[in-house]
Design a protein around this motif. Structure first.
Motif, PDB file in Angstrom:
ATOM      1  N   THR A  75     -10.264 -12.257  11.379  1.00  0.00           N
ATOM      2  CA  THR A  75      -9.395 -13.185  10.667  1.00  0.00           C
ATOM      3  C   THR A  75      -9.216 -14.456  11.477  1.00  0.00           C
ATOM      4  N   HIS A  76      -8.863 -15.525  10.763  1.00  0.00           N
ATOM      5  CA  HIS A  76      -8.464 -16.758  11.439  1.00  0.00           C
ATOM      6  C   HIS A  76      -6.950 -16.932  11.372  1.00  0.00           C
ATOM      7  N   TYR A  77      -6.292 -15.996  10.665  1.00  0.00           N
ATOM      8  CA  TYR A  77      -4.834 -16.082  10.578  1.00  0.00           C
ATOM      9  C   TYR A  77      -4.233 -15.215  11.669  1.00  0.00           C
ATOM     10  N   LEU A  78      -3.653 -15.875  12.661  1.00  0.00           N
ATOM     11  CA  LEU A  78      -3.146 -15.115  13.799  1.00  0.00           C
ATOM     12  C   LEU A  78      -1.961 -14.266  13.385  1.00  0.00           C
ATOM     13  N   GLU A  79      -1.207 -14.784  12.394  1.00  0.00           N
ATOM     14  CA  GLU A  79      -0.065 -14.014  11.903  1.00  0.00           C
ATOM     15  C   GLU A  79      -0.538 -12.681  11.314  1.00  0.00           C
ATOM     16  N   GLU A  80      -1.698 -12.753  10.657  1.00  0.00           N
ATOM     17  CA  GLU A  80      -2.250 -11.556  10.040  1.00  0.00           C
ATOM     18  C   GLU A  80      -2.556 -10.498  11.102  1.00  0.00           C
ATOM     19  N   ALA A  81      -3.205 -10.949  12.163  1.00  0.00           N
ATOM     20  CA  ALA A  81      -3.550 -10.014  13.240  1.00  0.00           C
ATOM     21  C   ALA A  81      -2.277  -9.430  13.835  1.00  0.00           C
ATOM     22  N   GLU A  82      -1.273 -10.302  14.038  1.00  0.00           N
ATOM     23  CA  GLU A  82      -0.046  -9.880  14.678  1.00  0.00           C
ATOM     24  C   GLU A  82       0.728  -8.885  13.807  1.00  0.00           C
ATOM     25  N   GLN A  83       0.754  -9.172  12.489  1.00  0.00           N
ATOM     26  CA  GLN A  83       1.505  -8.314  11.575  1.00  0.00           C
ATOM     27  C   GLN A  83       0.860  -6.958  11.385  1.00  0.00           C
ATOM     28  N   LEU A  84      -0.462  -6.958  11.362  1.00  0.00           N
ATOM     29  CA  LEU A  84      -1.158  -5.757  10.927  1.00  0.00           C
ATOM     30  C   LEU A  84      -1.689  -4.891  12.050  1.00  0.00           C
ATOM     31  N   CYS A  85      -2.083  -5.544  13.135  1.00  0.00           N
ATOM     32  CA  CYS A  85      -3.006  -4.841  14.021  1.00  0.00           C
ATOM     33  C   CYS A  85      -2.360  -4.367  15.304  1.00  0.00           C
ATOM     34  N   GLU A  86      -2.656  -3.103  15.628  1.00  0.00           N
ATOM     35  CA  GLU A  86      -2.173  -2.573  16.896  1.00  0.00           C
ATOM     36  C   GLU A  86      -2.908  -3.216  18.064  1.00  0.00           C
ATOM     37  N   ARG A  87      -4.194  -3.420  17.859  1.00  0.00           N
ATOM     38  CA  ARG A  87      -4.966  -4.024  18.938  1.00  0.00           C
ATOM     39  C   ARG A  87      -5.734  -5.240  18.437  1.00  0.00           C
ATOM     40  N   ILE A  88      -5.803  -6.212  19.327  1.00  0.00           N
ATOM     41  CA  ILE A  88      -6.410  -7.482  18.965  1.00  0.00           C
ATOM     42  C   ILE A  88      -7.412  -7.849  20.058  1.00  0.00           C
TER      43      ILE A  88
END
Ligand code: ATP
Ligand code: MG
Lengths: 331, 252
Positions: A214-227
Motif C-alpha cells: 500500500t501507499h497509504y501509511l494509515e492503512e498499514a498502521e490500522q490493519l497490519c501487525e507487521r510492516i
C-alpha cells in the motif's frame, strides 16, 4: 478441496524443514530473492518471513519492487536467483499447489468486461475446480458482503472504480484461500469503500495470512501487525508500527500553545541549548528537543507564561517512511 | 492432463460468442457473400467454366473455407492479444491452479470453434442461394479438411497473438502473410495457372492442401489423402508450436 492437499503439503513441508530449518508457522519466506530486468535490479537479495495468520504490509515508493515480489510469490514470475516459499511450498517447483491456496488481487484490475460480475466470479470458481452447488452459495455470500449483489448481472465496465476493486477482492476470495496477496487493494477507493475493504480484511484475519502492499501509511498502521519498508529492491526495515516509529532518531517534538506573548517566550526558548529547532505559527510554538530530558528545562523557562496546552507530537509512520526512503520523487 | 480449466475458459469464450452471435454472423457472412455475388455471379459470364465447372461452383468451397480459417485466425489472434495486453485476464487465470497449457488449449479450441461456426454459417447461406447440391459423403469428407484447417489457423492466431504486443503488427502480419497465403493457394484460380515449377512449390503450402483438398472433395467428390495428411501434420505441428511459444513467452 483444501483439505485433500494437506497431507501432501505436510509431507513436503517436513522435507523442506530438513533442508531449510523454518518455523512451522511461517506462511511466506523469501530467501535472497533477486530479480533483474536486463540491467535493472528490481529485487536485490531480498529476505523476508511472514508469520501465518498475520496481516503484513509491504511499503515502498513507486518502483521499489513490491509488485515484482508479489509476482514471484504468486508464481507468475521466476526470480533470477534465490528461493521463495508460500505455505512451505517452493514457488519454483510447486506452483500449482501454491495457487490452490492463494488468492491474488493484482495492482491492475483484471476483470473480464465481457462477463457480468457474477460470471466473473463463476469463471474463477470453476478455474479453482469448485462444484456449482458450492460456488453458487459462496458467490451469493461474497456479492452480499461486498455490496455488489444488486449489480451482479451488470458488466464491470459499468461499475465505479471502487466497485470494480471490490469485485476483484471478492474474486480472490472465492475459493477461501489460506494466503491472500493484495497489491494496493484500496488505491483509488473513497474512504467509505476503503474502510469496507479494511473491515473485511480484519474480519478474515487470523484464519488467513494477508500480505498487502500500500501507499497509504494509515492503512498499514490500522490493519497490519507487521510492516516492512523496502526501497530499490532491498528490505530497509521491518517491525510493528510502534517499533518502526521508535527507530526514528533524534528527540521529541512538542507543541506549546500560548494564550498570548508567544513570540516573547519563543525567543527565550530559541536561546536554550537543548532546543534543536523551533517554529512559530500564530500562538503555537513547536519545539524540537534533542533529548526528552530537556523537557524539564523548557517547562521552567515557561514560568510566568499563560499556557493553553503542551503536547507531544506523535511520530507518524509517514515520517519514518520519508526518513528511510528519502524525499526525492521516483521517476 | 486435466482439462477442466481449459473447458471453463472455452465455455467463457462460447458464452461471449453466443451473446453476440447474430451481429457476428451478419458481419462474417457479408464478406464471402459479396465476393460470391461479384465473381461467382457478376463475373461468371466473362470467366466461363474453370476446370470443367462454372466459376461460381469453383470458388464456393474456397469461400466457405476462407471464412472459417479467417474467423479462427482472427478470434485467436485478437483474443490472445486482448486478454494478455488489454484486460490482463490471462494473468488472472495464471494465479489459479490451472496450467499454462490449459490456457493455450482453451484459446485454440475457442478459435477453432469460431471458425467452425462461422464457416458453417456461410456454407448454409451459399447452399441456400446457389443451385449447387453436394452429396452427403462429400460434405462429411469436406469436414475432414475444414476441421484441421480451422485448427491450423487457430494455432497460427494463438502464435501471432502471443508473439505480437502491438495491434498494428497483428494487422500487418495478416496483410502480408495470412491473406496472401490464402489467395495464392488457388482460392480463385486453378493451380494449373502457375508455371509448373512454381505450382509444385505452391502445392507444399498448408493452405494449398486445405483449399485444393476441400475443393476436390466438394466439387469432384474425390478425397486427396496426401493433401489431407499434410494438413493434419501442419495442424499438429502448429499446435505443438503454439503450446511451446505460449509457454515460453509467459515464462519471461
Ligand atoms: N516487465 C518489466 N520490465 C522491465 N522493468 C520492469 C518490469 N516490471 C517492473 N520493472 C521495473 O522494476 C522496478 C520495480 O517495479 P515494481 O512494479 O515491482 O515496483 P512497485 O514497488 O510495485 O511500484 P509501484 O508502487 O509504482 O507499483 C521498477 O523500476 C520497474 O520499472
Ligand atoms: Mg506495484
Amino acid at each position: 478441496m483444501h483439505r485433500d492437499i494437506f497431507p501432501a503439503y505436510h509431507a513436503r513441508s517436513c522435507h523442506y524443514n530438513l533442508l531449510f530449518p523454518m518455523k512451522a508457522d511461517t506462511a511466506i519466506i523469501a530467501r535472497a530473492v533477486t530479480k533483474r530486468y536486463g540491467s535493472l535490479t528490481a529485487l536485490d537479495s531480498f529476505d523476508l518471513e511472514v508469520e501465518r495468520g498475520t496481516i503484513f504490509a509491504l511499503l515502498g515508493p513507486n518502483g521499489a519492487g513490491k509488485t515484482t515480489l508479489i509476482r514471484i510469490l504468486t508464481t507468475l514470475m521466476r526470480p533470477t536467483s534465490g528461493e521463495a516459499f508460500v505455505s512451505g511450498l517452493n514457488t519454483a517447483r510447486q506452483g500449482r499447489e501454491i495457487r490452490r491456496q492463494i488468492g491474488v488481487v493484482p495492482q491492475e484490475n483484471s476483470l473480464d468486461r465481457y462477463l457480468t460480475a457474477r460470471e466473473n466470479l463463476e469463471l474463477h470458481a470453476r478455474l479453482h475446480t469448485m462444484e456449482p452447488k458450492k460456488y453458487r452459495r459462496r458467490i451469493d455470500e461474497l456479492l452480499e458482503l461486498f455490496g455488489l449483489a444488486g449489480r451482479q448481472h451488470d458488466f464491470p465496465d459499468t461499475f465505479s472504480g471502487g466497485m470494480q476493486r471490490r469485485l476483484v477482492v471478492a474474486r480472490a476470495l472465492i475459493h477461501e484461500p489460506m494466503v491472500l496477496f493484495l497489491d494496493e487493494p484500496t488505491t483509488g477507493l473513497d474512504p467509505q469503500s476503503r474502510r469496507a475493504v479494511w473491515d473485511y480484511i480484519r474480519s478474515i484475519a487470523g484464519r488467513m495470512t494477508i500480505f498487502l502492499t500500500t501507499h497509504y501509511l494509515e492503512e498499514a498502521e490500522q490493519l497490519c501487525e507487521r510492516i516492512a519498508i523496502m526501497d530499490h529492491g532491498r528490505l530497509i526495515t521491518i517491525g510493528s508500527s510502534a517499533e518502526l516509529k521508535a527507530q526514528l532518531t533524534g528527540g521529541a517534538t512538542y507543541e506549546i500553545e500560548f494564550a498570548d506573548r508567544a513570540e516573547l517566550f519563543a525567543e527565550a526558548l530559541r536561546r536554550m541549548s537543548c532546543v534543536g529547532g523551533l517554529e512559530i505559527a500564530d500562538r503555537v510554538v513547536t519545539v524540537k528537543l534533542e533529548r526528552w530530558e530537556c523537557l524539564a528545562e523548557v517547562v521552567s523557562a515557561l514560568n510566568g507564561a499563560e499556557l493553553r496546552r503542551i503536547s507531544l507530537r506523535e511520530r507518524t509512520l509517514e515520517e519514518v517512511f520519508i526518513s528511510l526512503t528519502g524525499k526525492g520523487v521516483r521517476e | 492432463m486435466n482439462l477442466r480449466g481449459a473447458i471453463a475458459i472455452w465455455r467463457r469464450d462460447m458464452l461471449v460468442l453466443r451473446r453476440s452471435i447474430f451481429s457476428e454472423l451478419v458481419a462474417v457472412v457479408a464478406y464471402p457473400l459479396t465476393i460470391y455475388l461479384a465473381f461467382g455471379i457478376g463475373m461468371q459470364g466473362y470467366i466461363g467454366p474453370v476446370d470443367g465447372v462454372s466459376y461460381g461452383l469453383f470458388i464456393a468451397p474456397g469461400l466457405i473455407t476462407m471464412t472459417a480459417v479467417n474467423a479462427a485466425y482472427n478470434e485467436s489472434v485478437w483474443s490472445l492479444w486482448f486478454h494478455r495486453k488489454v484486460q490482463f485476464t490471462i494473468e488472472s487465470y495464471r494465479v489459479t491452479p490451472i496450467s499454462v497449457s490449459e490456457i493455450v488449449i482453451a484459446k485454440i479450441l475457442s478459435g477453432f470453434s469460431h471458425g467452425l461456426v462461422k464457416g458453417l454459417a456461410v456454407a448454409l447461406v451459399i447452399f441456400a442461394i446457389t443451385p449447387f447440391r453436394f452429396p452427403l459423403t462429400s460434405l462429411v469428407a469436406y469436414l475432414a479438411f475444414l476441421i484441421p484447417g480451422s485448427a491450423l489457423f487457430s494455432c497460427a492466431g494463438v502464435i501471432s497473438g502471443t508473439l505480437m504486443d502491438k495491434p498494428e503488427t497483428i494487422g500487418r502480419v495478416e496483410a502480408v502473410l495470412i491473406m496472401p497465403l490464402i489467395f495464392m493457394s488457388g482460392l480463385f484460380f486453378p493451380l494449373s495457372s502457375y508455371p509448373p515449377a512454381v505450382a509444385s512449390l505452391v502445392r507444399l503450402l498448408p493452405t494449398t492442401a486445405l483449399f485444393e483438398g476441400a475443393r476436390q472433395t466438394l466439387v469432384n467428390g474425390s478425397f486427396s489423402i496426401p493433401f489431407s495428411a499434410s494438413l493434419y501434420l501442419f495442424a499438429a505441428a502448429a499446435f505443438a508450436a503454439a503450446l511451446l511459444i505460449f509457454r515460453s513467452k509467459l515464462a519471461e
